[in-house]
Design an enzyme around this catalytic site. Structure first.
Site, PDB file in Angstrom:
ATOM      1  N   CYS A 113       0.814  -1.226   0.000  1.00 37.24           N
ATOM      2  CA  CYS A 113       0.000   0.000   0.000  1.00 37.24           C
ATOM      3  C   CYS A 113       0.845   1.273   0.000  1.00 37.24           C
ATOM      4  CB  CYS A 113      -0.942  -0.021   1.194  1.00 37.24           C
ATOM      5  SG  CYS A 113      -1.965  -1.500   1.206  1.00 37.24           S
ATOM      6  N   HIS A 255      -3.392   6.825   1.920  1.00 41.51           N
ATOM      7  CA  HIS A 255      -3.799   5.507   1.435  1.00 41.51           C
ATOM      8  C   HIS A 255      -5.192   5.203   1.993  1.00 41.51           C
ATOM      9  CE1 HIS A 255      -4.185   1.339   0.779  1.00 41.51           C
ATOM     10  NE2 HIS A 255      -3.924   0.992   2.029  1.00 41.51           N
ATOM     11  N   ASN A 285     -10.141  -0.756  -0.083  1.00 42.09           N
ATOM     12  CA  ASN A 285      -8.689  -0.591  -0.048  1.00 42.09           C
ATOM     13  C   ASN A 285      -8.108  -1.233  -1.316  1.00 42.09           C
ATOM     14  OD1 ASN A 285      -5.958  -0.965   0.371  1.00 42.09           O
ATOM     15  ND2 ASN A 285      -6.169  -1.523   2.533  1.00 42.09           N
TER      16      ASN A 285
HETATM   17  O1  UT7 Z   1      -3.764  -1.477   3.472  1.00 40.57           O
HETATM   18  C1  UT7 Z   1      -2.927  -1.751   4.535  1.00 40.57           C
HETATM   19  C2  UT7 Z   1      -3.351  -1.081   5.733  1.00 40.57           C
HETATM   20  N1  UT7 Z   1      -4.472  -1.773   6.356  1.00 40.57           N
HETATM   21  C3  UT7 Z   1      -5.138  -1.171   7.295  1.00 40.57           C
HETATM   22  O2  UT7 Z   1      -4.849  -0.040   7.592  1.00 40.57           O
HETATM   23  C4  UT7 Z   1      -6.207  -1.924   8.059  1.00 40.57           C
HETATM   24  C5  UT7 Z   1      -6.168  -1.491   9.503  1.00 40.57           C
HETATM   25  N2  UT7 Z   1      -7.166  -2.128  10.337  1.00 40.57           N
HETATM   26  C6  UT7 Z   1      -8.488  -1.834  10.254  1.00 40.57           C
HETATM   27  O3  UT7 Z   1      -8.891  -1.059   9.422  1.00 40.57           O
HETATM   28  C7  UT7 Z   1      -9.404  -2.444  11.273  1.00 40.57           C
HETATM   29  O4  UT7 Z   1      -8.654  -3.074  12.283  1.00 40.57           O
HETATM   30  C8  UT7 Z   1     -10.406  -3.483  10.669  1.00 40.57           C
HETATM   31  C9  UT7 Z   1     -11.428  -2.762   9.807  1.00 40.57           C
HETATM   32  C10 UT7 Z   1      -9.652  -4.509   9.845  1.00 40.57           C
HETATM   33  C11 UT7 Z   1     -11.150  -4.196  11.781  1.00 40.57           C
HETATM   34  O5  UT7 Z   1     -11.842  -3.249  12.588  1.00 40.57           O
HETATM   35  P1  UT7 Z   1     -11.735  -3.324  14.181  1.00 40.57           P
HETATM   36  O6  UT7 Z   1     -12.590  -2.255  14.711  1.00 40.57           O
HETATM   37  O7  UT7 Z   1     -10.268  -3.314  14.537  1.00 40.57           O
HETATM   38  O8  UT7 Z   1     -12.407  -4.714  14.496  1.00 40.57           O
HETATM   39  P2  UT7 Z   1     -11.793  -5.954  15.275  1.00 40.57           P
HETATM   40  O9  UT7 Z   1     -10.842  -6.718  14.420  1.00 40.57           O
HETATM   41  O10 UT7 Z   1     -11.332  -5.508  16.621  1.00 40.57           O
HETATM   42  O11 UT7 Z   1     -13.067  -6.820  15.473  1.00 40.57           O
HETATM   43  C12 UT7 Z   1     -14.139  -6.391  16.357  1.00 40.57           C
HETATM   44  C13 UT7 Z   1     -15.216  -7.445  16.353  1.00 40.57           C
HETATM   45  C14 UT7 Z   1     -14.693  -8.854  16.604  1.00 40.57           C
HETATM   46  O12 UT7 Z   1     -15.678  -9.534  17.368  1.00 40.57           O
HETATM   47  P3  UT7 Z   1     -15.502  -9.716  18.955  1.00 40.57           P
HETATM   48  O13 UT7 Z   1     -14.224 -10.465  19.124  1.00 40.57           O
HETATM   49  O14 UT7 Z   1     -15.435  -8.324  19.498  1.00 40.57           O
HETATM   50  O15 UT7 Z   1     -16.728 -10.473  19.337  1.00 40.57           O
HETATM   51  C15 UT7 Z   1     -14.595  -9.463  15.237  1.00 40.57           C
HETATM   52  O16 UT7 Z   1     -14.733 -10.870  15.267  1.00 40.57           O
HETATM   53  O17 UT7 Z   1     -15.829  -7.499  15.064  1.00 40.57           O
HETATM   54  C16 UT7 Z   1     -15.769  -8.832  14.545  1.00 40.57           C
HETATM   55  N3  UT7 Z   1     -15.585  -8.737  13.109  1.00 40.57           N
HETATM   56  C17 UT7 Z   1     -16.614  -8.616  12.255  1.00 40.57           C
HETATM   57  N4  UT7 Z   1     -17.932  -8.562  12.442  1.00 40.57           N
HETATM   58  C18 UT7 Z   1     -18.719  -8.416  11.353  1.00 40.57           C
HETATM   59  C19 UT7 Z   1     -14.408  -8.732  12.398  1.00 40.57           C
HETATM   60  N5  UT7 Z   1     -14.677  -8.607  11.100  1.00 40.57           N
HETATM   61  C20 UT7 Z   1     -16.027  -8.538  10.975  1.00 40.57           C
HETATM   62  C21 UT7 Z   1     -16.898  -8.396   9.873  1.00 40.57           C
HETATM   63  N6  UT7 Z   1     -18.221  -8.341  10.123  1.00 40.57           N
HETATM   64  N7  UT7 Z   1     -16.452  -8.311   8.619  1.00 40.57           N
END
Ligand code: UT7
Length: 330
Positions: A113, A255, A285
């Site tokens: 990225c 990005h 993305n």
């Molecule tokens: O291009 C390279 C750079 N990449 C990035 O910059 C990505 C950076 N990271 C992010 O943008 C975020 O971390 C994500 C969008 C990937 C994830 O968001 P988050 O707020 O960090 O969510 P999380 O991983 O902490 O997950 C929160 C909850 C979890 O459930 P529990 O454990 O709290 O019960 C996940 O299992 O959301 C759940 N979850 C989902 N639920 C519905 C994870 N993915 C999904 C989904 N739909 N797609």
């Protein structure tokens, strides 16, 4: 020293549009979750057999050339920033052939990225030291080919696309690529990768290990924390080196990973959110393509005007991140 400036931009996305509702039919997720946590509403995905990153890169490159009626034979160098080539030896040469840029040398640049930021900086070095006059840089990725479509943590995020820019030599006074700041922390490379998994073949008398690349794996939380802490620091360093302040910025072009990251970076730098360029709701993305795709759209919408200062930052796998500050001269 020669000056360098961007004289044209073009972009291309595939036709197939997959919205959040479509994705919620294949993994347990919802439009509400994806929009709230990322800002993404839909993304484009490349379909059809024998279609690859080369097709998108070609379209974006041709659009940039056609906009200024430039003959492909005037291009000295093509840099294809991609992490999803269709040939491990590189795809830039296929783009060169398709475009008909016979006089250009062409190579791939792999920096996920951050690829487009590194491509701008690399091209600028070749121009500022007088080696080349016209360079076509393209950021293009088809990460849909490397996604585990049963992994809801990653499949909701990525889309395919390509964006291109032509960088041309100019007088030193007209130089528009004002400065840059780049970084890598390889100790965190496991946080976001497409790893190569190897196996030893029982038949192999040389004990040679051979394997295959796996799907994208990402520790979203860690990458998020990395982005919101490192990107503002990189922008501040870069602006300081140019004796500029955040008040001098007209546009913040990051990005396009997550709208919460864009806002958090702007907030940390006290940059008004109206200065954020963003189109990730439509494309997700798109890795190396995200910055030029958003730049092209902002130009088409007449957002950016002459002499605007644009701060561009990329961040992602490596982990690598960096900033380039440009003045818009067209
Ligand atoms: O291009 C390279 C750079 N990449 C990035 O910059 C990505 C950076 N990271 C992010 O943008 C975020 O971390 C994500 C969008 C990937 C994830 O968001 P988050 O707020 O960090 O969510 P999380 O991983 O902490 O997950 C929160 C909850 C979890 O459930 P529990 O454990 O709290 O019960 C996940 O299992 O959301 C759940 N979850 C989902 N639920 C519905 C994870 N993915 C999904 C989904 N739909 N797609």
């Amino acid at each position: 020293m020669q000056g360098a400036r961007i004289i044209s931009v073009g972009s291309a996305v595939p036709d197939l549009c997959i919205n959040n509702k479509d994705i919620s039919k294949i993994v347990e997720t919802s439009d509400e979750w994806i929009v709230t946590r990322t800002g993404i509403k839909e993304r484009r995905v490349l379909t059809g057999s024998n279609k690859s990153v080369v097709d998108l890169a070609y379209c974006a490159g041709m659009k940039a050339l056609n906009k200024i009626h430039m003959d492909p034979l005037e291009i000295d160098l093509i840099i294809l920033a991609t992490s999803s080539p269709n040939d491990l030896f590189g795809s830039a040469s296929q783009v060169q052939a398709k475009i008909g840029a016979k006089k250009a040398v062409a190579f791939d640049l792999t920096a996920a990225c951050s690829g487009f930021v590194l491509a701008i900086v690399t091209a600028t070095q070749f121009i500022q030291n007088g080696s080349y006059k016209n360079i076509l840089i393209i950021g293009a990725d088809v990460l849909s080919k490397w996604i585990d479509w049963s992994d809801r943590k990653t499949c909701i995020l990525f889309g395919d696309g390509a964006g291109a820019a032509i960088i041309q030599a100019c007088s030193e006074e007209d130089n528009a690529i004002l400065g840059f700041q780049l970084n890598t922390d390889g100790k965190q490379s496991d946080e976001l990768s497409i790893i190569y998994k190897e196996d030893i073949s029982p038949l192999n008398t040389f004990k040679l290990f051979q394997g295959q690349f796996q799907y994208i794996s990402m520790n979203g939380k860690e990458v998020y924390k990395f982005a919101v802490s490192k990107v503002p620091a990189s922008i501040t360093k870069c602006l300081n080196s140019l004796h500029l302040s955040t008040r001098d910025i007209n546009w913040l072009l990051l990005h396009q990973a997550n709208k919460r990251i864009l806002k958090a970076v702007a907030d940390r730098l006290s940059i008004d959110t109206s200065k954020i360029i963003s189109n990730l709701s439509k494309y997700g993305n798109t890795s190396a393509a995200s910055i030029p795709l958003a730049l092209d759209e902002a130009l088409q919408n007449n957002k950016i005007t002459k002499d605007d200062i644009i701060v561009i930052s990329g961040f992602g796998a490596g982990l690598t991140w960096g900033t380039v500050v440009i003045k818009w001269k067209c």
